[in-house]
Scaffold this active site. Structure first.
Site, PDB file in Angstrom:
ATOM      1  N   ASP A  36       1.292  13.754  -3.367  1.00 25.14           N
ATOM      2  CA  ASP A  36       1.497  14.093  -1.953  1.00 25.14           C
ATOM      3  C   ASP A  36       0.205  14.679  -1.376  1.00 25.14           C
ATOM      4  O   ASP A  36      -0.162  14.411  -0.224  1.00 25.14           O
ATOM      5  CB  ASP A  36       2.633  15.128  -1.835  1.00 25.14           C
ATOM      6  CG  ASP A  36       3.405  15.040  -0.527  1.00 25.14           C
ATOM      7  OD1 ASP A  36       2.860  14.486   0.439  1.00 25.14           O
ATOM      8  OD2 ASP A  36       4.528  15.543  -0.465  1.00 25.14           O
ATOM      9  N   HIS A 234       7.158  21.135   3.282  1.00 29.99           N
ATOM     10  CA  HIS A 234       5.820  21.110   3.880  1.00 29.99           C
ATOM     11  C   HIS A 234       5.704  22.360   4.749  1.00 29.99           C
ATOM     12  O   HIS A 234       6.692  22.866   5.279  1.00 29.99           O
ATOM     13  CB  HIS A 234       5.617  19.809   4.672  1.00 29.99           C
ATOM     14  CG  HIS A 234       5.397  18.633   3.760  1.00 29.99           C
ATOM     15  ND1 HIS A 234       4.142  18.110   3.501  1.00 29.99           N
ATOM     16  CD2 HIS A 234       6.260  17.911   3.008  1.00 29.99           C
ATOM     17  CE1 HIS A 234       4.262  17.106   2.647  1.00 29.99           C
ATOM     18  NE2 HIS A 234       5.529  16.963   2.329  1.00 29.99           N
ATOM     19  N   CYS A 265       2.044  13.138   4.972  1.00 32.86           N
ATOM     20  CA  CYS A 265       2.526  11.777   4.771  1.00 32.86           C
ATOM     21  C   CYS A 265       1.867  10.884   5.797  1.00 32.86           C
ATOM     22  O   CYS A 265       1.964  11.136   6.997  1.00 32.86           O
ATOM     23  CB  CYS A 265       4.047  11.711   4.907  1.00 32.86           C
ATOM     24  SG  CYS A 265       4.656  10.042   4.658  1.00 32.86           S
TER      25      CYS A 265
HETATM   26  P1  HMG Z   1       6.907  -4.540   2.387  1.00 29.54           P
HETATM   27  O1  HMG Z   1       5.721  -4.962   3.155  1.00 29.54           O
HETATM   28  O2  HMG Z   1       8.250  -4.611   3.029  1.00 29.54           O
HETATM   29  O3  HMG Z   1       6.900  -5.240   0.976  1.00 29.54           O
HETATM   30  O4  HMG Z   1       6.633  -3.031   1.953  1.00 29.54           O
HETATM   31  P2  HMG Z   1       7.684  -6.533   0.481  1.00 29.54           P
HETATM   32  O5  HMG Z   1       8.790  -6.092  -0.428  1.00 29.54           O
HETATM   33  O6  HMG Z   1       8.048  -7.409   1.651  1.00 29.54           O
HETATM   34  O7  HMG Z   1       6.544  -7.292  -0.372  1.00 29.54           O
HETATM   35  C1  HMG Z   1       5.382  -7.796   0.285  1.00 29.54           C
HETATM   36  C2  HMG Z   1       4.257  -7.983  -0.731  1.00 29.54           C
HETATM   37  O8  HMG Z   1       3.874  -6.714  -1.245  1.00 29.54           O
HETATM   38  C3  HMG Z   1       4.642  -8.827  -1.920  1.00 29.54           C
HETATM   39  O9  HMG Z   1       3.461  -9.545  -2.289  1.00 29.54           O
HETATM   40  C4  HMG Z   1       4.935  -7.819  -2.994  1.00 29.54           C
HETATM   41  O10 HMG Z   1       4.724  -8.287  -4.322  1.00 29.54           O
HETATM   42  C5  HMG Z   1       3.926  -6.734  -2.669  1.00 29.54           C
HETATM   43  P3  HMG Z   1       3.339 -11.112  -1.989  1.00 29.54           P
HETATM   44  O11 HMG Z   1       4.529 -11.728  -2.677  1.00 29.54           O
HETATM   45  O12 HMG Z   1       3.438 -11.229  -0.480  1.00 29.54           O
HETATM   46  O13 HMG Z   1       2.006 -11.445  -2.572  1.00 29.54           O
HETATM   47  N1  HMG Z   1       4.436  -5.445  -3.142  1.00 29.54           N
HETATM   48  C6  HMG Z   1       3.788  -4.618  -3.977  1.00 29.54           C
HETATM   49  N2  HMG Z   1       2.573  -4.664  -4.561  1.00 29.54           N
HETATM   50  C7  HMG Z   1       2.261  -3.646  -5.390  1.00 29.54           C
HETATM   51  N3  HMG Z   1       3.056  -2.581  -5.645  1.00 29.54           N
HETATM   52  C8  HMG Z   1       4.255  -2.509  -5.082  1.00 29.54           C
HETATM   53  C9  HMG Z   1       4.647  -3.549  -4.192  1.00 29.54           C
HETATM   54  N4  HMG Z   1       5.764  -3.740  -3.462  1.00 29.54           N
HETATM   55  C10 HMG Z   1       5.619  -4.899  -2.833  1.00 29.54           C
HETATM   56  N5  HMG Z   1       5.070  -1.458  -5.353  1.00 29.54           N
HETATM   57  C11 HMG Z   1       7.005  -1.214   0.413  1.00 29.54           C
HETATM   58  C12 HMG Z   1       7.655  -2.306   1.241  1.00 29.54           C
HETATM   59  C13 HMG Z   1       8.108  -0.325  -0.082  1.00 29.54           C
HETATM   60  C14 HMG Z   1       6.284  -1.865  -0.753  1.00 29.54           C
HETATM   61  C15 HMG Z   1       6.008  -0.451   1.294  1.00 29.54           C
HETATM   62  O14 HMG Z   1       6.683  -0.007   2.433  1.00 29.54           O
HETATM   63  C16 HMG Z   1       5.391   0.744   0.613  1.00 29.54           C
HETATM   64  O15 HMG Z   1       4.647   0.619  -0.338  1.00 29.54           O
HETATM   65  N6  HMG Z   1       5.687   1.984   1.100  1.00 29.54           N
HETATM   66  C17 HMG Z   1       5.176   3.199   0.493  1.00 29.54           C
HETATM   67  C18 HMG Z   1       4.947   4.263   1.533  1.00 29.54           C
HETATM   68  C19 HMG Z   1       4.524   5.541   0.860  1.00 29.54           C
HETATM   69  O16 HMG Z   1       4.054   5.568  -0.253  1.00 29.54           O
HETATM   70  N7  HMG Z   1       4.703   6.685   1.591  1.00 29.54           N
HETATM   71  C20 HMG Z   1       4.355   7.987   1.086  1.00 29.54           C
HETATM   72  C21 HMG Z   1       5.280   8.498   0.010  1.00 29.54           C
HETATM   73  S1  HMG Z   1       6.804   9.150   0.630  1.00 29.54           S
HETATM   74  C22 HMG Z   1       6.441  10.810   1.026  1.00 29.54           C
HETATM   75  O17 HMG Z   1       5.317  11.185   1.025  1.00 29.54           O
HETATM   76  C23 HMG Z   1       7.577  11.755   1.304  1.00 29.54           C
HETATM   77  C24 HMG Z   1       7.830  12.730   0.129  1.00 29.54           C
HETATM   78  O18 HMG Z   1       6.695  13.502  -0.170  1.00 29.54           O
HETATM   79  C25 HMG Z   1       9.019  13.650   0.450  1.00 29.54           C
HETATM   80  C26 HMG Z   1       8.873  14.356   1.805  1.00 29.54           C
HETATM   81  O19 HMG Z   1       7.855  15.027   2.046  1.00 29.54           O
HETATM   82  O20 HMG Z   1       9.815  14.245   2.580  1.00 29.54           O
HETATM   83  C27 HMG Z   1       8.207  11.944  -1.168  1.00 29.54           C
HETATM   84 MG    MG Z   2       6.089  15.298   0.881  1.00 28.06          MG
END
Ligand code: HMG
Ligand code: MG
Length: 323
Positions: A36, A234, A265
């Site tokens: 984070d 946070h 984030c």
């Molecule tokens: P999407 O664009 O909808 O992905 O993203 P998709 O499922 O349609 O796939 C599209 C392409 O991406 C495909 O490739 C997949 O293979 C590839 P293609 O077939 O077109 O060549 N792909 C990946 N490649 C590598 N690693 C993967 C992956 N997944 C798909 N894991 C997705 C959907 C969920 C992947 C995207 O939205 C994403 O990665 N989101 C992450 C956002 C994030 O990390 N945010 C921060 C963390 S959350 C947070 O901080 C809050 C927290 O701290 C708690 C709080 O504070 O409240 C936890």
């Molecule tokens: Mg967080």
């Protein structure tokens, strides 16, 4: 007449220990700095610096360190080096028995990547609100839960523990107040999928202690006791420590925090740093609550990292201790 000079805060080093009734004897800190903390930085740190950060956190006594994200590399480029980083730190688990190195995985693709690198603990992350689910995961809340189902089942079958995060539990920058009933509904759904722990996120840091007590009471009424919950505050509005104390009074013993108070984030711009681990440890030591953390080593680590990031640590305790 000679006067005794006043000791500096640095010389004091530790707070007086004065316990308060009704609090746990020990707290497990779930350190999120490498994940984070670093996901929101303007520039990605070199992988060797990240590995040194995690190594120093382990040496400072932290035993749960969220170390990487196997999300889409284009969505969070700061953490796109998970494949390079994880092998550099995985060996710490032998050096420090009991060390846990959870990683974030949003979907099966992420789980495949994590398991290929022998991760033994993963975290999925849901939202209590539709807007943030869409922005963070490109899905509705229901579609995100569908996406997580095979991830949780496969992870558990592979012997991994699975944490469930729930964001926007105390307010959402687009939708405003979030109904407690909605938070409990999505939180329960994550636990029903098989998540072994549920971390309640105040993603944008607007929550206050009354809200924390009300939410934990509502989870209790829905059959989810504090032993299954963690809190993730946070510190945007300076409420994180007060909220943490309230959660401890309600029986929670797992607290998320970020070394030096880094964090945020990229998909919720109003989110600033997490509760700083040093600020948390200062309070817990003062209350006589065990954490196993060496505050001197930890604050030195955050000061070192602040140097690498080119800006001072936002943690009040780090600034006081390293003055
Ligand atoms: P999407 O664009 O909808 O992905 O993203 P998709 O499922 O349609 O796939 C599209 C392409 O991406 C495909 O490739 C997949 O293979 C590839 P293609 O077939 O077109 O060549 N792909 C990946 N490649 C590598 N690693 C993967 C992956 N997944 C798909 N894991 C997705 C959907 C969920 C992947 C995207 O939205 C994403 O990665 N989101 C992450 C956002 C994030 O990390 N945010 C921060 C963390 S959350 C947070 O901080 C809050 C927290 O701290 C708690 C709080 O504070 O409240 C936890
Ligand atoms: Mg967080």
């Amino acid at each position: 007449m000679t006067s005794t000079p006043e000791p500096t805060v640095t010389e004091l080093g530790l707070p007086d220990r004065v316990p308060l009734a009704g609090l746990p004897r020990s707290v497990r800190i779930h350190e999120v700095g490498p994940r984070d903390g670093l996901q929101n930085e303007q520039t990605a740190l070199p992988v060797e610096v990240k590995a040194e950060f995690i190594t120093r956190l382990a040496a400072a006594g932290l035993r749960t360190i969220e170390s990487a994200s196997f999300v889409h590399p284009k969505w969070v480029p700061q953490l796109a080096d998970a494949e390079q980083l994880f092998p550099l730190v995985a060996g710490l688990r032998e050096q420090y028995p009991g060390l846990r190195l959870p990683v974030l995985v949003p979907n099966e693709r992420g789980l495949d990547r994590a398991l290929a690198h022998h991760a033994t603990e993963v975290a999925v992350f849901a939202s209590a609100t539709e807007t943030f689910a869409r922005r963070n995961l490109n899905r509705t809340v229901a579609e995100s839960l569908e996406m997580f189902e095979p991830v949780v089942h496969r992870a558990l079958s592979a012997g991994a523990q699975v944490r469930g995060y729930l964001s926007m539990c105390f307010g959402d920058p687009w939708e405003g107040p979030v109904p407690v009933s909605k938070v409990v509904e999505v939180g329960r759904a994550l636990l029903d999928l098989g998540c072994t722990e549920l971390s309640l996120g105040d993603t944008i840091g607007t929550g206050t202690p009354g809200q924390v007590a009300a939410l934990l009471t509502a989870f209790g009424a829905a059959g989810v006791g504090p032993e299954r919950l963690a809190v993730h505050f946070h510190d945007t509005y300076g409420q994180a420590l007060a909220n943490t104390l309230t959660a401890l009074q309600c029986g929670v013993t797992v607290v998320d925090a970020s070394a030096g108070g880094l964090g945020g984030c990229p998909y919720a711009k109003s989110a600033t740093g997490n509760l700083a681990t040093e600020d948390l440890v200062w309070m817990l030591q003062g209350l006589g609550i065990e954490t196993g953390v060496d505050l001197e080593a930890l604050s030195a680590t955050s000061a070192w990292l602040a140097g690498r990031l080119g800006r001072p640590s936002p943690s009040r305790a780090v600034r006081a201790l390293r003055a």
